[in-house]
Design a protein around this motif. Structure first.
Motif, PDB file in Angstrom:
ATOM      1  N   SER A 212       0.833  -1.205   0.000  1.00 60.32           N
ATOM      2  CA  SER A 212       0.000   0.000   0.000  1.00 60.32           C
ATOM      3  C   SER A 212       0.867   1.254   0.000  1.00 60.32           C
ATOM      4  CB  SER A 212      -0.933  -0.009   1.213  1.00 60.32           C
ATOM      5  OG  SER A 212      -0.190  -0.132   2.405  1.00 60.32           O
ATOM      6  N   HIS A 213       1.933   1.256   0.780  1.00 58.69           N
ATOM      7  CA  HIS A 213       2.815   2.416   0.819  1.00 58.69           C
ATOM      8  C   HIS A 213       3.505   2.623  -0.526  1.00 58.69           C
ATOM      9  CE1 HIS A 213       6.640   4.531   2.137  1.00 58.69           C
ATOM     10  NE2 HIS A 213       5.681   5.400   2.345  1.00 58.69           N
ATOM     11  N   LEU A 214       3.982   1.541  -1.131  1.00 59.47           N
ATOM     12  CA  LEU A 214       4.633   1.660  -2.436  1.00 59.47           C
ATOM     13  C   LEU A 214       3.675   2.160  -3.516  1.00 59.47           C
ATOM     14  CD1 LEU A 214       6.951  -1.467  -2.563  1.00 59.47           C
ATOM     15  CD2 LEU A 214       7.633   0.919  -2.647  1.00 59.47           C
ATOM     16  N   THR A 215       2.428   1.727  -3.459  1.00 56.46           N
ATOM     17  CA  THR A 215       1.433   2.192  -4.432  1.00 56.46           C
ATOM     18  C   THR A 215       1.202   3.689  -4.289  1.00 56.46           C
ATOM     19  OG1 THR A 215       0.362   0.034  -4.323  1.00 56.46           O
ATOM     20  CG2 THR A 215      -0.913   1.836  -5.270  1.00 56.46           C
ATOM     21  N   VAL A 216       1.029   4.143  -3.066  1.00 55.62           N
ATOM     22  CA  VAL A 216       0.767   5.565  -2.829  1.00 55.62           C
ATOM     23  C   VAL A 216       1.958   6.420  -3.241  1.00 55.62           C
ATOM     24  CG1 VAL A 216       0.380   7.285  -1.017  1.00 55.62           C
ATOM     25  CG2 VAL A 216      -0.959   5.197  -1.043  1.00 55.62           C
ATOM     26  N   ILE A 217       3.173   6.012  -2.860  1.00 55.45           N
ATOM     27  CA  ILE A 217       4.316   6.849  -3.225  1.00 55.45           C
ATOM     28  C   ILE A 217       4.602   6.799  -4.720  1.00 55.45           C
ATOM     29  CG2 ILE A 217       5.398   6.796  -0.940  1.00 55.45           C
ATOM     30  CD1 ILE A 217       7.393   4.780  -2.030  1.00 55.45           C
TER      31      ILE A 217
ATOM     32  N   ILE B 121      -7.136   8.163  -3.587  1.00 55.57           N
ATOM     33  CA  ILE B 121      -6.545   6.839  -3.732  1.00 55.57           C
ATOM     34  C   ILE B 121      -5.826   6.442  -2.447  1.00 55.57           C
ATOM     35  CG2 ILE B 121      -4.730   5.553  -4.941  1.00 55.57           C
ATOM     36  CD1 ILE B 121      -5.499   7.062  -7.470  1.00 55.57           C
ATOM     37  N   ASN B 122      -5.130   7.399  -1.845  1.00 53.71           N
ATOM     38  CA  ASN B 122      -4.430   7.157  -0.586  1.00 53.71           C
ATOM     39  C   ASN B 122      -5.402   6.655   0.475  1.00 53.71           C
ATOM     40  OD1 ASN B 122      -2.595   7.171   1.476  1.00 53.71           O
ATOM     41  ND2 ASN B 122      -2.262   9.363   1.480  1.00 53.71           N
ATOM     42  N   LEU B 123      -6.520   7.330   0.608  1.00 54.09           N
ATOM     43  CA  LEU B 123      -7.545   6.943   1.578  1.00 54.09           C
ATOM     44  C   LEU B 123      -8.087   5.550   1.259  1.00 54.09           C
ATOM     45  CD1 LEU B 123      -9.377   7.854   3.957  1.00 54.09           C
ATOM     46  CD2 LEU B 123     -10.949   8.696   2.230  1.00 54.09           C
ATOM     47  N   LEU B 124      -8.370   5.306  -0.005  1.00 53.04           N
ATOM     48  CA  LEU B 124      -8.914   4.018  -0.418  1.00 53.04           C
ATOM     49  C   LEU B 124      -7.914   2.880  -0.177  1.00 53.04           C
ATOM     50  CD1 LEU B 124     -11.300   2.602  -1.850  1.00 53.04           C
ATOM     51  CD2 LEU B 124     -10.054   2.941  -3.981  1.00 53.04           C
ATOM     52  N   ILE B 125      -6.671   3.088  -0.567  1.00 53.57           N
ATOM     53  CA  ILE B 125      -5.662   2.034  -0.422  1.00 53.57           C
ATOM     54  C   ILE B 125      -5.436   1.684   1.037  1.00 53.57           C
ATOM     55  CG2 ILE B 125      -3.184   1.566  -0.664  1.00 53.57           C
ATOM     56  CD1 ILE B 125      -3.351   3.031  -3.366  1.00 53.57           C
ATOM     57  N   TYR B 126      -5.276   2.705   1.891  1.00 52.79           N
ATOM     58  CA  TYR B 126      -5.003   2.416   3.295  1.00 52.79           C
ATOM     59  C   TYR B 126      -6.236   1.894   4.029  1.00 52.79           C
ATOM     60  CZ  TYR B 126      -0.292   4.192   3.031  1.00 52.79           C
ATOM     61  OH  TYR B 126       1.025   4.353   2.711  1.00 52.79           O
ATOM     62  N   SER B 127      -7.433   2.313   3.622  1.00 50.18           N
ATOM     63  CA  SER B 127      -8.622   1.810   4.300  1.00 50.18           C
ATOM     64  C   SER B 127      -8.933   0.372   3.887  1.00 50.18           C
ATOM     65  CB  SER B 127      -9.826   2.717   4.043  1.00 50.18           C
ATOM     66  OG  SER B 127     -10.154   2.711   2.680  1.00 50.18           O
ATOM     67  N   LEU B 128      -8.548  -0.026   2.672  1.00 51.26           N
ATOM     68  CA  LEU B 128      -8.798  -1.405   2.235  1.00 51.26           C
ATOM     69  C   LEU B 128      -7.886  -2.410   2.930  1.00 51.26           C
ATOM     70  CD1 LEU B 128      -9.557  -1.070  -1.566  1.00 51.26           C
ATOM     71  CD2 LEU B 128     -11.122  -1.598   0.297  1.00 51.26           C
ATOM     72  N   ARG B 129      -6.914  -1.937   3.682  1.00 53.17           N
ATOM     73  CA  ARG B 129      -6.093  -2.839   4.478  1.00 53.17           C
ATOM     74  C   ARG B 129      -6.806  -3.217   5.767  1.00 53.17           C
ATOM     75  NH1 ARG B 129      -1.124  -1.012   6.296  1.00 53.17           N
ATOM     76  NH2 ARG B 129      -0.596  -3.192   6.572  1.00 53.17           N
ATOM     77  N   ASN B 130      -7.848  -2.470   6.112  1.00 52.26           N
ATOM     78  CA  ASN B 130      -8.602  -2.709   7.337  1.00 52.26           C
ATOM     79  C   ASN B 130      -9.639  -3.803   7.074  1.00 52.26           C
ATOM     80  OD1 ASN B 130     -10.469  -2.534   9.454  1.00 52.26           O
ATOM     81  ND2 ASN B 130      -9.981  -0.378   9.774  1.00 52.26           N
ATOM     82  N   LYS B 131      -9.679  -4.819   7.921  1.00 50.36           N
ATOM     83  CA  LYS B 131     -10.573  -5.967   7.721  1.00 50.36           C
ATOM     84  C   LYS B 131     -12.040  -5.557   7.754  1.00 50.36           C
ATOM     85  CE  LYS B 131     -11.376 -10.649   9.481  1.00 50.36           C
ATOM     86  NZ  LYS B 131     -12.725 -10.666   9.103  1.00 50.36           N
ATOM     87  N   GLU B 132     -12.404  -4.653   8.681  1.00 51.98           N
ATOM     88  CA  GLU B 132     -13.807  -4.223   8.781  1.00 51.98           C
ATOM     89  C   GLU B 132     -14.249  -3.484   7.519  1.00 51.98           C
ATOM     90  OE1 GLU B 132     -11.568  -3.519  11.281  1.00 51.98           O
ATOM     91  OE2 GLU B 132     -12.226  -5.121  12.642  1.00 51.98           O
ATOM     92  N   VAL B 133     -13.372  -2.669   6.953  1.00 54.67           N
ATOM     93  CA  VAL B 133     -13.707  -1.941   5.727  1.00 54.67           C
ATOM     94  C   VAL B 133     -13.872  -2.919   4.569  1.00 54.67           C
ATOM     95  CG1 VAL B 133     -12.898  -0.231   4.063  1.00 54.67           C
ATOM     96  CG2 VAL B 133     -12.598   0.183   6.489  1.00 54.67           C
ATOM     97  N   LYS B 134     -12.990  -3.919   4.487  1.00 49.16           N
ATOM     98  CA  LYS B 134     -13.112  -4.935   3.432  1.00 49.16           C
ATOM     99  C   LYS B 134     -14.433  -5.683   3.543  1.00 49.16           C
ATOM    100  CE  LYS B 134      -8.248  -6.122   2.835  1.00 49.16           C
ATOM    101  NZ  LYS B 134      -7.260  -7.185   3.049  1.00 49.16           N
ATOM    102  N   ASP B 135     -14.795  -6.072   4.773  1.00 48.45           N
ATOM    103  CA  ASP B 135     -16.056  -6.791   4.973  1.00 48.45           C
ATOM    104  C   ASP B 135     -17.261  -5.930   4.609  1.00 48.45           C
ATOM    105  OD1 ASP B 135     -14.634  -8.991   5.804  1.00 48.45           O
ATOM    106  OD2 ASP B 135     -14.888  -8.560   7.954  1.00 48.45           O
ATOM    107  N   ALA B 136     -17.247  -4.664   4.990  1.00 50.76           N
ATOM    108  CA  ALA B 136     -18.354  -3.755   4.660  1.00 50.76           C
ATOM    109  C   ALA B 136     -18.456  -3.558   3.155  1.00 50.76           C
ATOM    110  CB  ALA B 136     -18.158  -2.414   5.364  1.00 50.76           C
ATOM    111  N   LEU B 137     -17.318  -3.454   2.462  1.00 46.83           N
ATOM    112  CA  LEU B 137     -17.322  -3.305   1.010  1.00 46.83           C
ATOM    113  C   LEU B 137     -17.871  -4.562   0.342  1.00 46.83           C
ATOM    114  CD1 LEU B 137     -16.525  -1.451  -1.338  1.00 46.83           C
ATOM    115  CD2 LEU B 137     -14.281  -2.528  -1.317  1.00 46.83           C
TER     116      LEU B 137
END
Length: 197
Positions: free
Chosen positions: A126-131, A168-184
């Motif tokens: 995620s960090h490499l994608t954002v940078i 994109i930064n917000l999306l990439i880092y939030s998709l690492r969160n399990k609860e956000v993935k489950d809600a999506l």
């Protein structure tokens, strides 16, 4: 963040010793100092410009290139100073990030379990994608030759830099969160299943 990932993967047992509050403060202070020096140099060179009656910028915000375009004075030296400081800052930070990730990759390759390697790579992905997005637009904006580039292209890149990358930064880092993935997954499932029935 690259140094944080480096310490977390290469020296996990010493993480809190190496990244103490003092070191974190020094890293943040160093970032602010570099940014302050860079901004001060750019502003001093811009204050040396003179402007005529035409003061409308063909841009979304007051950036360095559009300001130079409406200037009445010769800004050749300003462009060189701007390019030099942008290059030093960009190359310095990219070089530091590449060194950190080189050590990280070698440390990950020494991990024996596949699950451990996968977890370590996903931590860094995620960090490499954002940078990559961030430095890509910065290089296109500030380290490209000015000849042959249109103001429309510059506006599109600036819009990407100010709107798209933070999203994109917000999306990439939030998709690492399990609860956000489950809600999506639930939201997508609710949209697709009723249409199929």
């Amino acid at each position: 963040m690259a140094y944080d990932r480096f310490v977390a993967i290469c020296n996990p047992l010493l993480y809190y010793v190496i990244l103490s509050k003092k070191v974190c403060f020094q890293l943040v202070a160093g970032s602010f100092l570099c940014t302050y020096v860079n901004a001060t140099v750019h502003k001093c060179t811009e204050f040396s410009l003179s402007f005529g009656h035409f003061t409308v910028l063909n841009h979304f915000f007051c950036d360095i290139h559009p300001l130079q375009e409406i200037s009445c004075s010769d800004f050749c030296i300003n462009k060189r100073v701007h390019f030099l400081f942008s290059a030093i800052e960009t190359i310095g930070t990219v070089f530091t990030i590449l060194i950190s990730y080189t050590y990280i990759i070698f440390a990950i390759l020494r991990i024996r379990s596949t699950a451990g390697r996968h977890k370590a790579f996903s931590t860094c992905a995620s960090h490499l994608t954002v940078i990559s997005f961030l430095y890509g637009t910065l290089i296109v904006t500030y380290l490209r030759p000015s000849s042959g580039s249109s103001m429309d292209w510059e506006k599109m890149v600036a819009m990407s830099d100010t709107l798209v990358i933070p999203t994109i930064n917000l999306l990439i880092y939030s998709l690492r969160n399990k609860e956000v993935k489950d809600a999506l997954r639930r939201a997508i499932h609710q949209k697709i299943i009723p249409r199929c029935m």
